[in-house]
Design a protein around this motif. Structure first.
Motif, mmCIF file in Angstrom:
data_model
loop_
_atom_site.group_PDB
_atom_site.id
_atom_site.type_symbol
_atom_site.label_atom_id
_atom_site.label_comp_id
_atom_site.label_asym_id
_atom_site.label_seq_id
_atom_site.Cartn_x
_atom_site.Cartn_y
_atom_site.Cartn_z
ATOM 1 N N PRO A 46 6.108 0.161 -7.848
ATOM 2 C CA PRO A 46 5.272 0.074 -9.055
ATOM 3 C C PRO A 46 6.101 -0.052 -10.332
ATOM 4 O O PRO A 46 5.733 -0.797 -11.243
ATOM 5 N N LEU A 47 7.228 0.668 -10.392
ATOM 6 C CA LEU A 47 8.076 0.590 -11.578
ATOM 7 C C LEU A 47 8.770 -0.770 -11.661
ATOM 8 O O LEU A 47 8.848 -1.377 -12.739
ATOM 9 N N LEU A 48 9.229 -1.294 -10.525
ATOM 10 C CA LEU A 48 9.868 -2.610 -10.522
ATOM 11 C C LEU A 48 8.883 -3.704 -10.927
ATOM 12 O O LEU A 48 9.229 -4.624 -11.674
ATOM 13 N N ASP A 49 7.641 -3.612 -10.415
ATOM 14 C CA ASP A 49 6.621 -4.596 -10.798
ATOM 15 C C ASP A 49 6.318 -4.509 -12.286
ATOM 16 O O ASP A 49 6.165 -5.532 -12.971
ATOM 17 N N PHE A 50 6.211 -3.288 -12.790
ATOM 18 C CA PHE A 50 5.949 -3.090 -14.216
ATOM 19 C C PHE A 50 7.076 -3.704 -15.043
ATOM 20 O O PHE A 50 6.844 -4.410 -16.043
ATOM 21 N N ILE A 51 8.306 -3.470 -14.634
ATOM 22 C CA ILE A 51 9.469 -4.004 -15.350
ATOM 23 C C ILE A 51 9.458 -5.527 -15.319
ATOM 24 O O ILE A 51 9.682 -6.197 -16.330
ATOM 25 N N GLU A 52 9.166 -6.097 -14.144
ATOM 26 C CA GLU A 52 9.155 -7.550 -14.013
ATOM 27 C C GLU A 52 8.066 -8.173 -14.882
ATOM 28 O O GLU A 52 8.308 -9.183 -15.563
ATOM 29 N N LEU A 53 6.875 -7.578 -14.867
ATOM 30 C CA LEU A 53 5.774 -8.128 -15.652
ATOM 31 C C LEU A 53 6.044 -8.019 -17.149
ATOM 32 O O LEU A 53 5.779 -8.954 -17.912
ATOM 33 N N ARG A 54 6.578 -6.878 -17.589
ATOM 34 C CA ARG A 54 6.885 -6.722 -19.013
ATOM 35 C C ARG A 54 8.030 -7.644 -19.422
ATOM 36 O O ARG A 54 8.031 -8.205 -20.515
ATOM 37 N N HIS A 55 8.974 -7.797 -18.519
ATOM 38 C CA HIS A 55 10.095 -8.689 -18.809
ATOM 39 C C HIS A 55 9.618 -10.134 -18.970
ATOM 40 O O HIS A 55 10.188 -10.907 -19.748
ATOM 41 N N CYS A 56 8.540 -10.486 -18.236
ATOM 42 C CA CYS A 56 7.984 -11.845 -18.322
ATOM 43 C C CYS A 56 6.978 -11.984 -19.455
ATOM 44 O O CYS A 56 6.359 -13.040 -19.620
ATOM 45 N N SER A 65 0.114 -5.102 -18.687
ATOM 46 C CA SER A 65 0.441 -4.288 -17.526
ATOM 47 C C SER A 65 0.616 -2.831 -17.938
ATOM 48 O O SER A 65 1.096 -2.522 -19.025
ATOM 49 N N GLU A 66 0.211 -1.935 -17.047
ATOM 50 C CA GLU A 66 0.273 -0.510 -17.339
ATOM 51 C C GLU A 66 1.004 0.208 -16.217
ATOM 52 O O GLU A 66 1.114 -0.291 -15.097
ATOM 53 N N LEU A 67 1.475 1.408 -16.527
ATOM 54 C CA LEU A 67 2.194 2.224 -15.558
ATOM 55 C C LEU A 67 1.453 3.544 -15.416
ATOM 56 O O LEU A 67 0.961 4.104 -16.398
ATOM 57 N N SER A 68 1.364 4.040 -14.191
ATOM 58 C CA SER A 68 0.638 5.284 -13.963
ATOM 59 C C SER A 68 1.375 6.459 -14.603
ATOM 60 O O SER A 68 2.578 6.397 -14.888
ATOM 61 N N GLN A 69 0.654 7.543 -14.805
ATOM 62 C CA GLN A 69 1.223 8.713 -15.479
ATOM 63 C C GLN A 69 2.385 9.314 -14.705
ATOM 64 O O GLN A 69 3.346 9.804 -15.289
ATOM 65 N N ILE A 70 2.309 9.271 -13.379
ATOM 66 C CA ILE A 70 3.376 9.860 -12.577
ATOM 67 C C ILE A 70 4.703 9.120 -12.794
ATOM 68 O O ILE A 70 5.772 9.725 -12.870
ATOM 69 N N HIS A 71 4.630 7.794 -12.956
ATOM 70 C CA HIS A 71 5.848 7.033 -13.193
ATOM 71 C C HIS A 71 6.302 7.155 -14.647
ATOM 72 O O HIS A 71 7.507 7.167 -14.925
ATOM 73 N N LEU A 72 5.358 7.256 -15.565
ATOM 74 C CA LEU A 72 5.735 7.500 -16.956
ATOM 75 C C LEU A 72 6.456 8.839 -17.095
ATOM 76 O O LEU A 72 7.419 8.966 -17.854
ATOM 77 N N ALA A 73 5.993 9.833 -16.337
ATOM 78 C CA ALA A 73 6.637 11.148 -16.374
ATOM 79 C C ALA A 73 8.070 11.057 -15.856
ATOM 80 O O ALA A 73 8.970 11.729 -16.379
ATOM 81 N N GLN A 74 8.305 10.227 -14.821
ATOM 82 C CA GLN A 74 9.660 10.049 -14.308
ATOM 83 C C GLN A 74 10.563 9.408 -15.361
ATOM 84 O O GLN A 74 11.730 9.799 -15.515
ATOM 85 N N LEU A 132 0.836 -1.207 0.000
ATOM 86 C CA LEU A 132 0.000 0.000 0.000
ATOM 87 C C LEU A 132 0.868 1.253 0.000
ATOM 88 O O LEU A 132 0.628 2.192 -0.767
ATOM 89 N N THR A 133 1.879 1.281 0.863
ATOM 90 C CA THR A 133 2.732 2.460 0.981
ATOM 91 C C THR A 133 3.498 2.707 -0.308
ATOM 92 O O THR A 133 3.586 3.844 -0.791
ATOM 93 N N ALA A 134 4.069 1.657 -0.875
ATOM 94 C CA ALA A 134 4.872 1.812 -2.084
ATOM 95 C C ALA A 134 4.031 2.249 -3.279
ATOM 96 O O ALA A 134 4.542 2.895 -4.197
ATOM 97 N N TYR A 135 2.759 1.915 -3.272
ATOM 98 C CA TYR A 135 1.864 2.319 -4.353
ATOM 99 C C TYR A 135 1.127 3.613 -4.011
ATOM 100 O O TYR A 135 -0.008 3.841 -4.449
#
Length: 792
Positions: free
Chosen positions: A718-728, A733-742, A451-454
């Motif tokens: 969230p970014l690590l999970d996104f990377i892991e899921l796409r890598h698999c 899987s999608e990434l929120s706008q705030i992380h896409l902006a980063q 919860l905190t990390a997201y």
């Protein structure tokens, strides 16, 4: 009206039992008529009706006790227009309309004759006897009529119109029972003063379920005998005390959101400064200002302002003038908004406005690192101002540890003398959590960490409220005794129905018996957890196990859950057992311990349940404050990160490049990504080996580092999970706008660096071929000949 009532009683519909009309409804109505005739309350809790119905059934209709369905008439009489049930629209029902016994008990639901029927009968008490006679004539043998009247206290009439009988109440009080199935009821009812554990009441006061949330606020905890043993010390307390006792006077401000623990830290510091025992409550409530004469700082005192945010703007300003103007150090508690406003006004008075607001905001955004407060110090006022933002503290580990303190609290010792201890649902729930010890605590921490990390952080108060509710389900000692007392089982299994309604693995996620628990809707933690729908399908192998045995081949469950887990496994195997399968998975997550040689299956289950493939790694790095990966593992993670960045920056999937591809292309891609671009101009190229992984121990986050450009990309969960899921290969899987902006920022900074070394005479083009593979085409500009040549 009397005729209308008579017509309703004549028209009641009954089911069948053993080929004969079921007598559950008529008997419950006879009980209700007798109670009202004696001027007892019209509306009564289900457990009372259930106890009295079981008593009369034991004497006249014992077959009704075979299937433990005595709660059916309580709900079904409502359909006959005779019966009223409070909160009826909120109660859960089966597919055929039956209410759930456990919910009726847990929520202390009341029912009784409808108000208009009761009012009409109260005007003329003989109507009670007429309706009873109607029921007796229709459903019972003639030789039973007088026996039932005598049993119910309807055998005679006095001149004042009130029923009198030697049997003034039902047989559960004065009548001998003749079946073992009802002995449990008699044993519980025989206790004139039910056992009450004040600690259970205290836990129920920590949350805002119902009206008992008296201890939800920190101020009330200072005087509570249970709080000291429940309190988990904040690491920051030692630094606060050291700062206040330092060689120079300072003003220390604890700020943050309501419920972050500001007042609790101030209370702990106050006790230590005064030499008071940490495990004892205060004798009186804190005053607005508490002065401490500390022998260690002779001639200089310490003052504590318990909560400046409760005061008016003028009062806050006056305290700041005193704090910075009088000798001694001060500790001030305040919410962030009021603090900012007051410091700004105070700075205006001191003509110290030069960038003061930005400096304060910067201090508020700093994470707390044990023993390091210099970066939190502002030297712009007569005394140094130290700002500690409690929202920047890691409270996840602290919150999970409080669960252990709740479970091990000595307050549970009061339950040892309780007559139903063996079967008490509250004790069974607590014992199940205690049996797993650190394992359940760790899994709670993982959920809070997610919860905190997201970006869904909970305050410590919200965690405490959530855990207290998860342990008790809002059940009181009285409700627990009534639940056991109405059970027809034996031994510890008498508590199964009650346990089912408050099981920790269900209440923690906001459910009761696989269905949404409306009682928990005010808990912030439950609100956030329910958005994730924890407990969904994980895999075919695991799904096939749910309907057998205890529901899993990989996990062992605590002994306290043996009966319940088998019961749920049976329900999960039914075609309509979806909610039970969800409930089973939640039970396995919080209570399941891996069997020998099943650790691999356990890890797969736990990782899939959390819906976050990198969560356990992320949590381990947070606990160890370092990136604990071997060199090969670091290289694999780095390459996975860069291959996903390659997708983001180029628009091509990583699979379109060769497996050995090890270069990051920065292309001139449309920012809106609205269309597919099969051909793209490469603006910059970097080798994977130019990057490395690092860890920011201050902010507790892994990073992708580009040392040559001094650039760092935070690898949040969230970014690590996104990377892991796409890598698999999970393309959905999608990434929120705030992380896409980063990521876009990181790409832009990389491009600035790469453009410094670009050869303007070369043009690199990425192009997707007909088979989907990406090829690089290079062109050379011959300015002298004004030609564009293919460069191989």
């Amino acid at each position: 009206m009397e005729k209308d009532i008579e017509r309703l009683f004549k028209g009641i519909k009954t089911g069948s039992l053993h080929g004969k009309p079921a007598l559950h409804k008529p008997l419950l109505l006879l009980v209700a008529l007798a109670r009202c005739d004696r001027d007892e309350p019209r509306m009564e809790r289900f457990v009372v009706w259930d106890r009295e119905l079981k008593t009369i059934c034991a004497e006249f209709y014992p077959e009704a006790l075979e299937n433990q369905n005595t709660h059916y008439p309580f709900g079904k009489l409502e359909n006959d227009g005779i019966w009223e049930i409070e909160l009826s629209q909120e109660l859960k029902r089966t597919s055929v309309g039956h209410l759930f016994r456990s919910e009726l008990i847990a929520r202390s639901i009341r029912g009784g004759l409808k108000q208009e029927i009761y009012d009409e009968c109260q005007k003329e008490k003989k109507i009670y006897h007429q309706l009873a006679a109607l029921l007796l004539e229709r459903f019972f043998l003639p030789e039973q009529h007088e026996q039932l009247r005598h049993f119910l206290g309807l055998s005679a009439r006095s001149s004042d119109g009130k029923g009198t009988s030697a049997t003034a109440t039902l047989g559960c009080r004065n009548h001998a029972m003749n079946t073992q199935q009802v002995n449990n009821v008699a044993e519980t009812a025989a206790q004139e003063t039910p056992h009450q554990n004040p600690f259970v009441a205290y836990l129920n006061s920590l949350h805002n379920i119902g009206a008992s949330g008296a201890n939800a606020l920190a101020e009330s905890q200072a005087l509570n005998q249970y709080f000291a043993e429940l309190y988990e010390p904040f690491p920051v307390v030692a630094d606060v005390i050291q700062t206040l006792r330092g060689p120079t006077d300072r003003v220390v401000v604890l700020t943050g959101h309501a419920g972050d623990g500001k007042s609790t830290v101030a209370l702990d510091a106050l006790k230590q400064l005064r030499g008071l025992p940490a495990n004892q409550p205060l004798q009186k409530a804190l005053k607005e200002r508490e002065h401490i004469d500390d022998a260690r700082i002779s001639g200089r005192g310490i003052d504590v302002i318990k909560d400046m945010s409760e005061l008016s703007g003028d009062q806050r300003l006056e305290w700041l003038r005193l704090a910075f103007g009088e000798p001694g150090s001060w500790l001030i508690v305040s919410n962030t908004g009021p603090l900012l406003n007051s410091l700004r006004v105070f700075a205006e008075e001191r003509e110290a406005l030069d960038g003061i607001e930005s400096r304060i905001l910067k201090a508020l955004n700093l994470p707390y690192v044990d023993g390091e407060l210099e970066s939190h110090t502002l030297s712009v006022f007569p005394k140094d101002l130290v700002i500690i933002n409690m929202t920047r503290l890691d409270n996840v580990t602290l919150g999970a540890r409080i669960l252990g303190r709740m479970v091990r609290h000595p307050g549970w010792g009061a339950c040892e003398s309780c007559a139903i201890r063996e079967a008490c649902p509250l004790i069974l729930n607590r014992d199940a959590v205690a049996h797993n010890g650190a394992a359940t605590e760790e899994r709670v921490r993982l959920v809070y960490q997610r919860l905190t990390a997201y970006e869904q952080r909970l305050t410590l108060r919200q965690m405490v409220a959530h855990l207290a509710f998860s342990l008790t389900g809002g059940m009181s000692c009285q409700a627990a005794q009534e639940s056991v007392g109405t059970s027809t089982a034996k031994g510890a299994e008498r508590g199964t129905a009650g346990l089912e309604s408050i099981l920790f693995s269900e209440t923690f996620f906001g459910y009761r018996m696989g269905q949404y628990c409306p009682d928990a809707r005010n808990l912030r933690a439950v609100e956030l957890l329910r958005r994730q729908v924890f407990g969904g399908p994980i895999g075919a192998d695991f799904a096939g196990q749910l309907g057998r045995g205890q529901g899993s081949l990989w996990a062992e469950l605590p002994p306290a859950l043996n009966h319940l887990s088998r019961y749920w496994a049976g329900r999960a195997g039914e075609s309509v057992g979806v909610r039970w399968r969800f409930a089973q998975r939640r039970m396995l997550y919080l209570f399941g311990l891996s069997r020998v040689n099943q650790s691999a299956s356990a890890q797969v289950f736990l990782g899939s349940f959390l819906q976050s493939p990198r969560l356990r790694d992320y949590d381990r790095w947070t606990q160890e404050s370092r990136l604990s990966l071997h060199i090969i593992e670091q290289k694999r993670l780095r390459d996975a990160c860069l291959r996903v960045l390659l997708e983001i920056f180029s628009g091509f999937s990583a699979g379109q490049f060769s497996a050995q591809h090890s270069r990051l292309y920065l292309t001139l891609r449309r920012p809106d990504r609205a269309v597919v671009q099969p051909t793209q101009l490469v603006m910059g190229t970097l080798d994977f080996d130019q990057f490395e992984l690092g860890y920011d121990s201050c902010r507790r986050v892994p990073q992708l580092v580009f040392p040559q450009g001094n650039l760092r990309l935070d690898l949040t969960l969230p970014l690590l999970d996104f990377i892991e899921l796409r890598h698999c290969g999970e393309l959905g899987s999608e990434l929120s706008q705030i992380h896409l902006a980063q990521l876009e920022w990181f790409g832009a900074e990389l491009l600035k660096f790469a453009s410094q070394y670009a050869n303007d005479a070369e043009i690199h083009i990425l192009r997707a071929t007909i088979d989907g593979q990406v090829e690089m085409s290079r062109y050379f500009i011959d300015e002298a000949a004004q030609r564009l040549e293919i460069y191989q």
